[in-house]
Design a protein around this motif. Structure first.
Motif, PDB file in Angstrom:
ATOM      1  N   CYS A 124      33.699  28.028  60.454  1.00 37.55           N
ATOM      2  CA  CYS A 124      32.814  26.771  60.838  1.00 37.55           C
ATOM      3  C   CYS A 124      33.933  25.547  60.894  1.00 37.55           C
ATOM      4  O   CYS A 124      34.157  24.905  59.534  1.00 37.55           O
ATOM      5  N   GLY A 125      34.082  24.457  62.292  1.00 40.33           N
ATOM      6  CA  GLY A 125      35.110  23.670  61.829  1.00 40.33           C
ATOM      7  C   GLY A 125      34.218  22.366  61.103  1.00 40.33           C
ATOM      8  O   GLY A 125      34.478  21.148  60.994  1.00 40.33           O
ATOM      9  N   TYR A 126      32.995  22.526  61.133  1.00 38.07           N
ATOM     10  CA  TYR A 126      31.536  21.228  61.215  1.00 38.07           C
ATOM     11  C   TYR A 126      31.722  21.214  59.418  1.00 38.07           C
ATOM     12  O   TYR A 126      31.824  20.060  59.006  1.00 38.07           O
ATOM     13  N   HIS A 172      42.545  28.311  61.847  1.00 41.04           N
ATOM     14  CA  HIS A 172      41.039  27.428  62.943  1.00 41.04           C
ATOM     15  C   HIS A 172      41.355  25.735  62.258  1.00 41.04           C
ATOM     16  O   HIS A 172      41.296  24.548  62.719  1.00 41.04           O
ATOM     17  N   ASN A 173      41.368  26.367  61.137  1.00 38.01           N
ATOM     18  CA  ASN A 173      41.127  24.958  60.200  1.00 38.01           C
ATOM     19  C   ASN A 173      42.668  23.847  60.353  1.00 38.01           C
ATOM     20  O   ASN A 173      42.307  22.615  60.578  1.00 38.01           O
ATOM     21  N   LEU A 181      40.338  21.085  67.382  1.00 34.89           N
ATOM     22  CA  LEU A 181      38.743  21.496  66.668  1.00 34.89           C
ATOM     23  C   LEU A 181      37.337  20.267  66.232  1.00 34.89           C
ATOM     24  O   LEU A 181      37.901  19.594  65.846  1.00 34.89           O
ATOM     25  N   PRO A 182      36.518  20.135  67.387  1.00 35.70           N
ATOM     26  CA  PRO A 182      35.720  19.619  66.821  1.00 35.70           C
ATOM     27  C   PRO A 182      35.593  19.721  65.577  1.00 35.70           C
ATOM     28  O   PRO A 182      35.408  20.158  65.021  1.00 35.70           O
ATOM     29  N   ALA A 188      34.025  18.400  72.058  1.00 38.46           N
ATOM     30  CA  ALA A 188      34.204  19.332  72.702  1.00 38.46           C
ATOM     31  C   ALA A 188      35.973  19.645  71.590  1.00 38.46           C
ATOM     32  O   ALA A 188      36.168  18.817  71.778  1.00 38.46           O
ATOM     33  N   PRO A 189      36.532  20.784  71.909  1.00 38.92           N
ATOM     34  CA  PRO A 189      37.597  21.215  72.214  1.00 38.92           C
ATOM     35  C   PRO A 189      38.501  20.400  72.731  1.00 38.92           C
ATOM     36  O   PRO A 189      38.000  20.057  74.203  1.00 38.92           O
TER      37      PRO A 189
END
Length: 273
Positions: A124-126, A172-173, A181-182, A188-189
């Motif tokens: 989770c990028g958030y 992904h991190n 990544l957002p 948006a990506p």
């Protein structure tokens, strides 16, 4: 089996966007309003250092648990990438993690629930959090998690199957740190989902190259990754290709593994897939 001192004995949904759902995907309106920003890339032309993880311990204690193993792998992945990022002028990657046992809720800014299907692995990028449930890890170990209809691979799964998926989520991190990544729902990506996923597979291969260079891979470990990619790669007949097929994902992983360089993975981000 990655130099274990004792056999692991334990009793992503894997959120890899296989069904076209992406918890990091902003709404179409948000995407239209997103300002064009050129994300950063690692831009490394030299082979990554194979000794970037001096604190890595070769052997786990004989009574280690699945939770111990997941922490062990994540620590090595982070210890490999952090100095490379800092050396190249980027901030040190920051990531938290959750490895819940069966029945424990999964809580991130992307999802808060007790999963109906408790086998999950995602980033989770958030809130910069990696989640892998221990059931997901066990199914990867046993080779019982499969998401496509293609024939099963001839290779057997194992503990490096778990390591691959966890290192993929960490990639992904890195993509978040570099702007691909957002970090909020209003963004948006900067690349297609399949481009992002194949880049993460390739980056995972770069890390695996370092594990091999440090003498920590067993002869079957790369075969275990190939088995896992055959099991979780997207079915070629899927109408919405958010991930690569087993063949595409295996090629991406091997590109990173054979080159040992993050630079070899950058075309996946800059070329739409």
């Amino acid at each position: 089996m990655w130099r274990k001192t004792a056999q692991i004995m334990f009793a992503l949904v894997i959120i890899l966007f296989l069904n076209g759902w992406n918890p990091l995907q902003a709404s179409p309106q948000a995407a239209e309003n997103q300002q064009a920003v050129v994300p950063q890339t690692l831009g490394l032309s030299a082979k990554e250092s194979a000794v970037a993880s001096p604190a890595f311990k070769k052997n786990l204690p004989a009574d280690y648990t699945m939770h111990d193993y997941l922490i062990y792998v994540l620590a090595d992945v982070e210890a490999f990438w952090s100095p490379i990022m800092v050396k190249d002028g980027y901030a040190k990657p920051a990531v938290t993690y959750s490895f819940p046992a069966s029945g424990e809720p999964v809580q991130t800014e992307c999802i808060i629930e007790t999963p109906i299907n408790p086998a999950q692995s995602f980033y989770c990028g958030y809130d910069d959090k990696i989640v892998m449930t221990q059931l997901m890890a066990t199914q990867l170990l046993e080779g019982t998690y499969k998401t496509n209809m293609e024939p099963q691979s001839e290779f057997k799964a194992g503990d490096f199957s778990i390591a691959f998926v966890l290192a993929h989520e960490y990639a992904h991190n890195l993509q978040t740190e570099l702007g691909w990544l957002p970090v909020t729902a209003d963004e948006a990506p900067k690349a297609t989902s399949r481009s992002i996923e194949l880049n993460a597979d390739c980056m995972t291969g770069v890390w695996a190259n370092s594990v091999n260079a440090r003498g920590l891979l067993d002869p079957t470990d790369i075969q275990e990754v190939k088995r896992t990619l055959a099991d979780i790669g997207q079915d070629p007949s899927a109408p919405n290709p958010t991930h690569g097929t087993p063949k595409e994902r295996t090629a991406a992983f091997l590109l990173g593994y054979d080159s040992g360089s993050a630079a070899s993975c950058e075309p996946y981000l800059t070329t739409p897939y």
